[in-house]
Design an enzyme around this catalytic site. Structure first.
Site, PDB file in Angstrom:
ATOM      1  N   GLY A 144      35.284  50.412  33.733  1.00  0.00           N
ATOM      2  CA  GLY A 144      35.688  49.317  34.615  1.00  0.00           C
ATOM      3  C   GLY A 144      36.277  49.859  35.904  1.00  0.00           C
ATOM      4  N   PRO A 147      38.953  50.683  38.965  1.00  0.00           N
ATOM      5  CA  PRO A 147      40.295  51.267  38.887  1.00  0.00           C
ATOM      6  C   PRO A 147      41.358  50.182  38.724  1.00  0.00           C
ATOM      7  CG  PRO A 147      39.093  52.151  40.769  1.00  0.00           C
ATOM      8  CD  PRO A 147      38.260  51.063  40.199  1.00  0.00           C
ATOM      9  N   GLY A 148      42.390  50.495  37.978  1.00  0.00           N
ATOM     10  CA  GLY A 148      43.512  49.574  37.861  1.00  0.00           C
ATOM     11  C   GLY A 148      43.284  48.415  36.929  1.00  0.00           C
ATOM     12  N   GLY A 195      43.496  48.735  33.730  1.00  0.00           N
ATOM     13  CA  GLY A 195      44.300  48.967  32.533  1.00  0.00           C
ATOM     14  C   GLY A 195      43.677  49.912  31.525  1.00  0.00           C
ATOM     15  N   LYS A 196      42.650  50.636  31.910  1.00  0.00           N
ATOM     16  CA  LYS A 196      41.941  51.490  30.954  1.00  0.00           C
ATOM     17  C   LYS A 196      42.838  52.602  30.413  1.00  0.00           C
ATOM     18  CE  LYS A 196      38.781  52.582  33.929  1.00  0.00           C
ATOM     19  NZ  LYS A 196      39.275  51.829  35.082  1.00  0.00           N
ATOM     20  N   THR A 197      43.493  53.289  31.334  1.00  0.00           N
ATOM     21  CA  THR A 197      44.326  54.406  30.899  1.00  0.00           C
ATOM     22  C   THR A 197      45.577  53.912  30.190  1.00  0.00           C
ATOM     23  OG1 THR A 197      43.637  55.434  32.933  1.00  0.00           O
ATOM     24  CG2 THR A 197      45.322  56.566  31.673  1.00  0.00           C
ATOM     25  N   SER A 221      19.815  44.887  42.781  1.00  0.00           N
ATOM     26  CA  SER A 221      20.188  43.491  42.609  1.00  0.00           C
ATOM     27  C   SER A 221      20.095  42.663  43.878  1.00  0.00           C
ATOM     28  CB  SER A 221      21.584  43.397  42.021  1.00  0.00           C
ATOM     29  OG  SER A 221      22.508  43.796  42.970  1.00  0.00           O
ATOM     30  N   LYS A 244      30.759  39.848  40.533  1.00  0.00           N
ATOM     31  CA  LYS A 244      30.047  39.273  41.676  1.00  0.00           C
ATOM     32  C   LYS A 244      30.411  37.804  41.858  1.00  0.00           C
ATOM     33  CE  LYS A 244      26.023  42.275  41.611  1.00  0.00           C
ATOM     34  NZ  LYS A 244      24.642  42.402  41.131  1.00  0.00           N
TER      35      LYS A 244
HETATM   36  P1  ADP Z   1      42.877  52.297  35.116  1.00  0.00           P
HETATM   37  O1  ADP Z   1      43.060  53.391  34.134  1.00  0.00           O
HETATM   38  O2  ADP Z   1      41.887  51.260  34.666  1.00  0.00           O
HETATM   39  O3  ADP Z   1      42.587  52.757  36.499  1.00  0.00           O
HETATM   40  P2  ADP Z   1      45.670  51.852  34.722  1.00  0.00           P
HETATM   41  O4  ADP Z   1      45.692  51.857  33.252  1.00  0.00           O
HETATM   42  O5  ADP Z   1      46.105  53.070  35.439  1.00  0.00           O
HETATM   43  O6  ADP Z   1      44.212  51.467  35.213  1.00  0.00           O
HETATM   44  O7  ADP Z   1      46.477  50.578  35.208  1.00  0.00           O
HETATM   45  C1  ADP Z   1      47.151  50.511  36.436  1.00  0.00           C
HETATM   46  C2  ADP Z   1      48.427  49.740  36.289  1.00  0.00           C
HETATM   47  O8  ADP Z   1      48.190  48.370  36.050  1.00  0.00           O
HETATM   48  C3  ADP Z   1      49.287  50.210  35.148  1.00  0.00           C
HETATM   49  O9  ADP Z   1      50.603  50.262  35.593  1.00  0.00           O
HETATM   50  C4  ADP Z   1      49.110  49.146  34.083  1.00  0.00           C
HETATM   51  O10 ADP Z   1      50.257  49.042  33.304  1.00  0.00           O
HETATM   52  C5  ADP Z   1      48.860  47.907  34.894  1.00  0.00           C
HETATM   53  N1  ADP Z   1      47.978  46.968  34.182  1.00  0.00           N
HETATM   54  C6  ADP Z   1      46.629  46.974  34.177  1.00  0.00           C
HETATM   55  N2  ADP Z   1      46.149  45.974  33.425  1.00  0.00           N
HETATM   56  C7  ADP Z   1      47.203  45.305  32.933  1.00  0.00           C
HETATM   57  C8  ADP Z   1      47.357  44.163  32.070  1.00  0.00           C
HETATM   58  N3  ADP Z   1      46.299  43.500  31.566  1.00  0.00           N
HETATM   59  N4  ADP Z   1      48.605  43.755  31.754  1.00  0.00           N
HETATM   60  C9  ADP Z   1      49.672  44.419  32.256  1.00  0.00           C
HETATM   61  N5  ADP Z   1      49.610  45.487  33.072  1.00  0.00           N
HETATM   62  C10 ADP Z   1      48.387  45.933  33.412  1.00  0.00           C
END
Ligand code: ADP
Length: 757
Positions: free
Chosen positions: A343, A345-346, A348-350, A663, A706
């Site tokens: 997905g 960035p940001g 919540g994957k990590t 697409s 999209k």
């Molecule tokens: P990714 O690895 O996808 O780039 P991160 O895991 O680093 O994203 O997430 C970035 C920030 O957003 C983190 O501080 C995370 O705690 C927060 N975050 C992402 N998704 C959620 C969610 N569904 N609920 C609460 N916090 C979230």
């Protein structure tokens, strides 16, 4: 609940702990009151209230009640349980708040044995207090003591151990081991009293500091010497390493290798050129955890709770994880399939990887693979290299300190091959359950069992992940968040965390709903919430400065103050154009930051049938353009002249983000027909879909993102490939409500609906 930071205090459960009332007041900024619940939190260093931060404390403390407030300026805390300090908050005015949970003992001490040993201890104390003058004061207490902890705590002011040593007793979960530690402490110190007593007759002044200090120092010296004499081998590094090898529990091959290296070290001597490297190696392999951790049953409800606590939404992801835990419980196995979170960035994957570790009650470690081009990064350098190191996988294992961590391998899509070998194939070995029980890092040169590690990989896209690697993993998509989801994430997670980080209380800061919505819509542009998190952090930092300056008790942030609080200009989003022109059609693209709208522009200029394509387009999109041209030529044979006597120019503006993929096929075709027939298409009509040479509309990826971008940009109607209809279930309701979504099978339908045919 007051938090009393303590240093050099033997904090144990079931004991009476004395404090100076002044100390209590200075550390808590409060008056003590009877029966108040308190937490004793053990400081790592001797710090004043002003110096304390969240990191000042050890993770385990003791709970208790104020049981006596003495007019002589003392108060007594009767301690109850050992507790985990789950969260520590230090507010800007140095007030402390902790949330705690009871820490369970390992109940390995039968009550009879405890009573027996307590009795023995009391008998010994009674005997000593009879014979020794400096023990006389204990006489009156002995009968009253009912726990070993009481005795240890009462004697602790005279004990000569360090703060760390005192804490180690509290931190031990085993009741039996704690008892043994307390006994040892008390007996050691009684022994010391005896020595002191002999010296004391020479000097009458009791408990004089100078005397005590020198006596203690002498005694430490003496004891150290005695210890060394008893175990001369204790001092040698070689012997220490030998012991470490024996104790580490490493497998046979590893032990053989380690002994070989140790022998080399013995022969070469400690000052040889190689000794540093040999020493480092032994230190490394003996420091690894070689023990197999027992598979434990995880309570599913509890795990679900943990996952819900840290992350809003992400239902599909969470339920997949719960399934995995259930399977692990059933099979009594540590791991199952390898998950790949994909997905923007940001999203919540990590961080959800971290929650998974928490839910599984395992250690968490993150290994970043971004930019890794060298096989040695994964598998380590051979030891013959100067500066050889283990690879990132073993480095992660080492950091985690266990053999079964949850290991998040970040950015597997950013691995690339180079002349130094292919890191992807090394990674394959790491992830393959058939091979990874004997993973051999080049540096270690001996196999290590990775089969208990739970691997989770993350990536922005699966396109660049080599096929064999992708086949091993189960892909779980992380869609971008809708504005409403973002709102909840900001309110429930990001803002409270940001406030906590700078020590602002709930009642000190309010962000209005309107302001919060504006931050999401005007100050961030992303599929995930990374930017939103940064905005919340900035906002809180600015607010903290205001609070500390003392200007306000409470700050309310309104929408119109955002520019100042965030110190940035609002972002202008691409909104759809207002005026329709023939040859221009709104398309939808997927980029790594989520969805976006784009325009396809087409124009006939005088010429001789050339096709000119501009804009940052990849090869696939250029091919789509060719297909569109051929298709339109075939559909409108009577307009052949138009193509022959003119050049056709196709342009996709906003070249900042390179776009590729098939697409835009139907968009390109529609734009061509639009210019050909000189009929405009309303800009609020957008479309996405691949087109075949025969005019069939084929499915595309990234539909939820999209559609979200379309809705944000003010699009009213969207054409999507009929084969993508199933993906609509992943699209947020709020997005679907505001768009008319029309599934199409053939390009003819598109052209007719768009009014250009
Ligand atoms: P990714 O690895 O996808 O780039 P991160 O895991 O680093 O994203 O997430 C970035 C920030 O957003 C983190 O501080 C995370 O705690 C927060 N975050 C992402 N998704 C959620 C969610 N569904 N609920 C609460 N916090 C979230």
């Amino acid at each position: 609940m007051a938090v009393i930071p303590v240093y050099n205090t033997l904090a144990l459960p079931d004991a009476n702990i004395y404090f100076k009332t002044d100390y209590y007041k200075s550390m808590t900024n409060k008056e003590p009151s009877m029966n108040e619940r308190v937490i004793l939190a053990v400081l790592k260093e001797n710090q004043s209230r002003e110096e304390i931060t969240e990191k000042s404390f050890y993770p385990i403390g003791v709970s208790g009640l104020i049981s006596e407030i003495n007019s002589n300026g003392y108060l007594v805390v009767r301690t109850r349980y050992r507790v985990n300090l789950d969260e520590v908050t230090v507010y800007w005015d140095h007030d402390l708040e902790v949330s705690v949970s009871r820490r369970q003992d390992i109940d390995d001490l039968p009550d009879r044995e405890l009573q027996q040993r307590l009795k023995e201890m009391k008998n010994n104390l009674a005997r000593m207090s009879e014979n020794q003058q400096n023990m006389a004061m204990t006489r009156g207490y002995i009968a009253r003591w009912t726990t070993m902890e009481e005795i240890a705590a009462a004697m602790s002011p005279w004990m000569i151990n360090t703060n760390e040593e005192r804490y180690q007793i509290l931190a031990n979960d085993s009741r039996k081991e704690r008892l043994a530690m307390m006994e040892q402490l008390i007996y050691e110190n009684l022994e010391m009293f005896r020595v002191n007593n002999e010296a004391k007759s020479a000097q009458e002044e009791d408990y004089q500091k100078i005397y005590r200090e020198s006596a203690l120092k002498k005694q430490i010296e003496y004891l150290q010497k005695e210890l060394d004499d008893m175990h001369p081998e204790n001092v040698s590094d070689i012997r220490k390493l030998e012991l470490k090898i024996e104790e580490s529990g490493m497998n046979e091959t590893a032990e053989k290798e380690a002994r070989k290296v140790l022998n080399r070290l013995k022969q070469e001597g400690q000052n040889s050129a190689e000794s540093g490297m040999l020493y480092d190696y032994l230190d490394y392999v003996t420091g690894l955890s070689w023990k197999k951790e027992p598979a434990r049953e995880i309570d599913l409800d509890q795990a679900e709770k943990v996952l819900d606590e840290d992350h809003f939404g992400l239902k599909k992801v969470k339920s997949r994880i719960i399934q995995q835990i259930a399977v692990m419980n059933l099979k009594k196995q540590q791991t199952g399939s390898i998950l790949l979170f994909v997905g923007a960035p940001g999203t919540g994957k990590t961080s959800i990887g971290q929650s998974i570790a928490k839910a599984l009650q395992r250690e968490y470690v993150r290994v970043s693979l971004g930019g890794v081009r060298d096989e040695a990064d994964i598998r380590g350098h051979r030891r013959t290299y100067i500066g050889a190191m283990p690879g990132r996988i073993m480095d992660g294992i080492n950091k985690s300190g266990v053999s079964n961590p949850v290991m998040v391998l970040d950015e597997v899509d950013k691995l690339s091959a180079s002349y130094n070998g292919d890191p992807a194939s090394a990674l394959l070995e790491v992830l393959d359950p058939e091979q990874n029980s004997t993973f051999t890092d080049h540096y270690m040169n001996v196999p290590y069992d990775l089969s208990d590690v739970m691997f989770i990989c993350t990536a922005n896209t699966t396109d660049t992940i080599p096929e064999p690697l992708l086949n091993r993993m189960e892909v779980i998509q992380f869609q971008g968040y809708t504005p409403i989801e973002k709102y909840h994430i900001a309110r429930e997670h990001l803002l409270p965390k940001a406030m906590h980080a700078v020590g602002i209380r709930d009642e000190n800061l309010e962000v209005t709903d309107e302001a919060m919505e504006a931050v999401i819509s005007d100050y961030t542009r992303e599929a995930g919430v990374r930017g939103l998190k940064k905005r919340m952090d900035t906002l809180c930092r600015t607010a903290a400065v205001e609070l500390v300056k003392g200007n306000h008790e409470k700050i309310t942030v309104e929408k119109n103050a955002l520019r100042e609080y965030l110190d940035m200009h609002p972002i202008r989003h691409g909104l759809v154009k207002k005026d329709p022109k023939p040859g221009i059609v709104t398309g939808l693209a997927w980029t790594s930051v989520g969805g976006e709208i784009l325009y396809v522009e087409t124009l006939f200029t005088k010429g001789n049938g050339k096709l000119v394509i501009t804009g940052q387009l990849g090869d696939v999109m250029k091919e789509s353009a060719q297909i569109a041209v051929s298709l339109v030529k075939a559909m409108y044979p009577d307009k052949a002249e138009m193509f022959e006597k003119n050049d056709l120019h196709i342009h996709v503006p906003d070249g900042a983000t390179p776009k590729d993929g098939p697409s835009a096929g139907i968009t390109l075709t529609t734009a061509l027909v639009s210019v050909l027939n000189n009929k405009p298409v309303p800009p609020e009509l957008a479309m996405t879909g691949e087109v075949s040479l025969r005019g069939q509309v084929n499915p595309i990826g990234g539909l939820p993102e999209k559609l979200m971008a379309a809705q944000r940009a003010g699009v009213k109607k969207v054409f999507i490939p009929a084969d993508n209809e199933e993906d609509l279930k992943d699209v947020a309701e709020e997005v679907k409500e505001q768009l008319t979504i029309v599934p199409v099978h053939e390009i003819r339908e598109v052209l007719e609906e768009a009014g250009v045919a």
